[in-house]
Design a protein around this motif. Structure first.
Motif, PDB file in Angstrom:
ATOM      1  N   VAL A 194      45.943  31.027  -7.701  1.00  0.00           N
ATOM      2  CA  VAL A 194      46.251  32.426  -8.018  1.00  0.00           C
ATOM      3  C   VAL A 194      45.168  33.004  -8.915  1.00  0.00           C
ATOM      4  O   VAL A 194      44.731  34.137  -8.733  1.00  0.00           O
ATOM      5  N   SER A 195      44.695  32.219  -9.868  1.00  0.00           N
ATOM      6  CA  SER A 195      43.629  32.669 -10.751  1.00  0.00           C
ATOM      7  C   SER A 195      42.351  32.949  -9.962  1.00  0.00           C
ATOM      8  O   SER A 195      41.664  33.941 -10.221  1.00  0.00           O
ATOM      9  N   THR A 196      42.044  32.104  -8.998  1.00  0.00           N
ATOM     10  CA  THR A 196      40.862  32.315  -8.171  1.00  0.00           C
ATOM     11  C   THR A 196      40.998  33.569  -7.327  1.00  0.00           C
ATOM     12  O   THR A 196      40.038  34.344  -7.200  1.00  0.00           O
ATOM     13  N   LEU A 223      36.977  49.135 -17.182  1.00  0.00           N
ATOM     14  CA  LEU A 223      37.441  48.448 -18.377  1.00  0.00           C
ATOM     15  C   LEU A 223      38.809  47.817 -18.158  1.00  0.00           C
ATOM     16  O   LEU A 223      39.024  46.643 -18.491  1.00  0.00           O
ATOM     17  N   PHE A 224      39.760  48.573 -17.587  1.00  0.00           N
ATOM     18  CA  PHE A 224      41.085  48.027 -17.318  1.00  0.00           C
ATOM     19  C   PHE A 224      41.032  46.923 -16.271  1.00  0.00           C
ATOM     20  O   PHE A 224      41.790  45.954 -16.339  1.00  0.00           O
ATOM     21  N   LEU A 225      40.152  47.042 -15.298  1.00  0.00           N
ATOM     22  CA  LEU A 225      40.022  46.006 -14.278  1.00  0.00           C
ATOM     23  C   LEU A 225      39.562  44.691 -14.896  1.00  0.00           C
ATOM     24  O   LEU A 225      40.162  43.641 -14.666  1.00  0.00           O
ATOM     25  N   PHE A 276      41.143  39.398 -17.145  1.00  0.00           N
ATOM     26  CA  PHE A 276      41.039  38.412 -18.221  1.00  0.00           C
ATOM     27  C   PHE A 276      42.412  38.077 -18.790  1.00  0.00           C
ATOM     28  O   PHE A 276      42.747  36.909 -18.993  1.00  0.00           O
ATOM     29  N   ILE A 277      43.232  39.086 -19.037  1.00  0.00           N
ATOM     30  CA  ILE A 277      44.560  38.864 -19.628  1.00  0.00           C
ATOM     31  C   ILE A 277      45.463  38.102 -18.665  1.00  0.00           C
ATOM     32  O   ILE A 277      46.190  37.191 -19.066  1.00  0.00           O
ATOM     33  N   VAL A 278      45.413  38.441 -17.383  1.00  0.00           N
ATOM     34  CA  VAL A 278      46.238  37.732 -16.399  1.00  0.00           C
ATOM     35  C   VAL A 278      45.813  36.274 -16.307  1.00  0.00           C
ATOM     36  O   VAL A 278      46.660  35.384 -16.206  1.00  0.00           O
ATOM     37  N   VAL A 331      38.509  36.813  -7.433  1.00  0.00           N
ATOM     38  CA  VAL A 331      37.796  37.295  -6.242  1.00  0.00           C
ATOM     39  C   VAL A 331      38.108  38.764  -5.988  1.00  0.00           C
ATOM     40  O   VAL A 331      37.200  39.560  -5.714  1.00  0.00           O
ATOM     41  N   VAL A 332      39.371  39.145  -6.091  1.00  0.00           N
ATOM     42  CA  VAL A 332      39.747  40.546  -5.884  1.00  0.00           C
ATOM     43  C   VAL A 332      39.087  41.422  -6.948  1.00  0.00           C
ATOM     44  O   VAL A 332      38.543  42.493  -6.639  1.00  0.00           O
ATOM     45  N   GLY A 333      39.101  40.985  -8.185  1.00  0.00           N
ATOM     46  CA  GLY A 333      38.448  41.740  -9.251  1.00  0.00           C
ATOM     47  C   GLY A 333      36.960  41.877  -9.020  1.00  0.00           C
ATOM     48  O   GLY A 333      36.379  42.943  -9.238  1.00  0.00           O
ATOM     49  N   PHE A 334      36.308  40.824  -8.552  1.00  0.00           N
ATOM     50  CA  PHE A 334      34.878  40.880  -8.275  1.00  0.00           C
ATOM     51  C   PHE A 334      34.562  41.833  -7.133  1.00  0.00           C
ATOM     52  O   PHE A 334      33.603  42.609  -7.205  1.00  0.00           O
TER      53      PHE A 334
END
Length: 57
Positions: free
Chosen positions: A28-30, A10-12, A17-19, A34-37
């Protein structure tokens, strides 16, 4: 799924999303996406192996 794993995922997802809301730089968004995925996929594979073989009725 345990409470710790649920909160981690949930926090991930919420953190990613918030960042992404506050960052205008596309590269940076990409990278964040990718790291989150990758982390989310690793948690999914781990949970599938750890809890997927149990049959609960």
């Amino acid at each position: 799924m345990g409470n710790k794993w649920f909160m981690f995922v949930l926090f991930l997802v919420a953190g990613s999303f918030i960042v992404n809301i506050f960052i205008d730089n596309e590269s940076v968004s990409t990278i964040i996406n990718v790291v989150g995925f990758v982390v989310l996929a690793a948690v999914a594979v781990y949970l599938r192996r750890a809890h997927g073989r149990r049959s609960e009725r």
